[in-house]
Design an enzyme around this catalytic site. Sequence first.
Site, PDB file in Angstrom:
ATOM      1  N   ASN A  89      40.286  41.853  44.609  1.00  0.00           N
ATOM      2  CA  ASN A  89      40.124  40.402  44.638  1.00  0.00           C
ATOM      3  C   ASN A  89      38.714  40.090  45.107  1.00  0.00           C
ATOM      4  OD1 ASN A  89      42.779  39.861  43.914  1.00  0.00           O
ATOM      5  ND2 ASN A  89      43.486  39.605  46.002  1.00  0.00           N
ATOM      6  N   ARG A 110      46.567  42.874  40.914  1.00  0.00           N
ATOM      7  CA  ARG A 110      45.947  44.161  41.237  1.00  0.00           C
ATOM      8  C   ARG A 110      46.928  45.315  41.108  1.00  0.00           C
ATOM      9  NH1 ARG A 110      43.809  43.642  46.901  1.00  0.00           N
ATOM     10  NH2 ARG A 110      45.689  42.383  47.030  1.00  0.00           N
TER      11      ARG A 110
END
Length: 88
Positions: free
Chosen positions: A36, A18
């Site tokens: 996520n 990320r």
Amino acid sequence: MKRVHVEVSGLVQGVFFRDSCRREAQSRQVSGWVRNTRGGTVEAEFEGEDAEVDALVAWCRSGPPHASVQRVDTSDVPTTGSTGFEIR
């Protein structure tokens, strides 16, 4: 200008996917978000110039050094005019 929804499968959580994605997006002036999922994938939306969005999707196919990407699914979605990029 375009916007795509992306879902990345494989070993993509716990490997800085990320944060690396956010940096890649910002360097390409692509807006959107990344997060996520409970299913162990990474989900994102990217909006920007076609070539820059395509380059970011291509980056997702390998991800950061410790990731092991097995699959990247994409779909076009309507643009929203978003600015900035966030980790959700």
